[in-house]
Scaffold this active site. Structure first.
Site, PDB file in Angstrom:
ATOM      1  N   HIS A 132       0.840  -1.192   0.000  1.00  8.98           N
ATOM      2  CA  HIS A 132       0.000   0.000   0.000  1.00  8.98           C
ATOM      3  C   HIS A 132       0.878   1.246   0.000  1.00  8.98           C
ATOM      4  CE1 HIS A 132       0.872   0.238   4.323  1.00  8.98           C
ATOM      5  NE2 HIS A 132       0.488  -1.025   4.429  1.00  8.98           N
TER       6      HIS A 132
HETATM    7  P1  TYD Z   1      -1.697  -2.678   7.389  1.00  6.94           P
HETATM    8  O1  TYD Z   1      -1.293  -1.246   7.486  1.00  6.94           O
HETATM    9  O2  TYD Z   1      -2.297  -3.153   6.097  1.00  6.94           O
HETATM   10  O3  TYD Z   1      -0.464  -3.616   7.770  1.00  6.94           O
HETATM   11  P2  TYD Z   1       0.927  -3.908   6.997  1.00  6.94           P
HETATM   12  O4  TYD Z   1       1.242  -2.715   6.135  1.00  6.94           O
HETATM   13  O5  TYD Z   1       1.923  -4.116   8.076  1.00  6.94           O
HETATM   14  O6  TYD Z   1       0.780  -5.139   6.194  1.00  6.94           O
HETATM   15  O7  TYD Z   1      -2.692  -2.987   8.598  1.00  6.94           O
HETATM   16  C1  TYD Z   1      -3.137  -4.308   8.877  1.00  6.94           C
HETATM   17  C2  TYD Z   1      -4.443  -4.203   9.643  1.00  6.94           C
HETATM   18  O8  TYD Z   1      -4.232  -3.575  10.902  1.00  6.94           O
HETATM   19  C3  TYD Z   1      -5.526  -3.413   8.939  1.00  6.94           C
HETATM   20  O9  TYD Z   1      -6.774  -4.059   9.182  1.00  6.94           O
HETATM   21  C4  TYD Z   1      -5.514  -2.066   9.640  1.00  6.94           C
HETATM   22  C5  TYD Z   1      -5.037  -2.410  11.043  1.00  6.94           C
HETATM   23  N1  TYD Z   1      -4.244  -1.338  11.652  1.00  6.94           N
HETATM   24  C6  TYD Z   1      -4.783  -0.597  12.690  1.00  6.94           C
HETATM   25  O10 TYD Z   1      -5.927  -0.799  13.117  1.00  6.94           O
HETATM   26  N2  TYD Z   1      -4.011   0.381  13.267  1.00  6.94           N
HETATM   27  C7  TYD Z   1      -2.751   0.638  12.835  1.00  6.94           C
HETATM   28  O11 TYD Z   1      -2.065   1.548  13.381  1.00  6.94           O
HETATM   29  C8  TYD Z   1      -2.216  -0.126  11.746  1.00  6.94           C
HETATM   30  C9  TYD Z   1      -0.825   0.127  11.216  1.00  6.94           C
HETATM   31  C10 TYD Z   1      -2.998  -1.100  11.182  1.00  6.94           C
END
Ligand code: TYD
Length: 141
Positions: A55
């Site tokens: 992302h």
């Molecule tokens: P995501 O940012 O997609 O994780 P990564 O980039 O590490 O793969 O987030 C994964 C899930 O966690 C998504 O459902 C959103 C949630 N999330 C939160 O609720 N708070 C946060 O601060 C973060 C970073 C993610």
């Protein structure tokens, strides 16, 4: 460290207090990090074959650290792609807004800590690469 991603990504070095009892590193808001820290999160219990990220963010800036172990950050500003290996808890990777990132090649027991400029906001995410590219191109035109 490779700095080819047009200055949108750069290394952030933290101090180290070396001590035979164990090393100590600290982060000070307003000093080491180029934004006000509004959120800290960390990844742990990461399977070694896991792929995370995938992302970009409209506004969010982050500094990413490998507190333990190592992993790869694959960075794409919409034009240039660069790989960065994080493996030193004193050296973070600053990632500006509008950078696509993917993380993989986690070592066993790796811990990734992220300092972030904003609280979590799903509306700030580009989760579709084509949408991200279209936004980058709209600013190049
Ligand atoms: P995501 O940012 O997609 O994780 P990564 O980039 O590490 O793969 O987030 C994964 C899930 O966690 C998504 O459902 C959103 C949630 N999330 C939160 O609720 N708070 C946060 O601060 C973060 C970073 C993610």
């Amino acid at each position: 460290m490779n700095k080819s991603a047009k200055g949108f990504v750069r290394e952030v070095s933290l101090p180290q207090i070396h001590d035979p009892r164990g090393d100590l590193t600290f982060v000070e808001g307003g000093n080491h990090i180029p934004f006000e820290i509004r959120r800290v999160y960390y990844l742990y219990n990461v399977p070694v074959d896991s792929e995370r990220g995938g992302h970009a963010h409209r506004e969010l800036e982050q500094v990413v650290f490998a507190l333990s172990g190592s992993f790869r950050m694959r960075i794409d500003d919409g034009t240039t792609k660069s790989d960065y290996w994080l493996r030193d808890p004193r050296k973070g990777l600053y990632i500006s807004k509008m950078i696509w990132r993917e993380m993989d090649a986690f070592s066993q027991g790796a811990v990734c800590m992220v300092l972030a400029s904003h609280r979590y906001d799903e509306a700030d995410y580009f989760r579709n690469y084509d949408d991200f590219r279209a936004e980058v191109e709209s600013h190049q035109a």
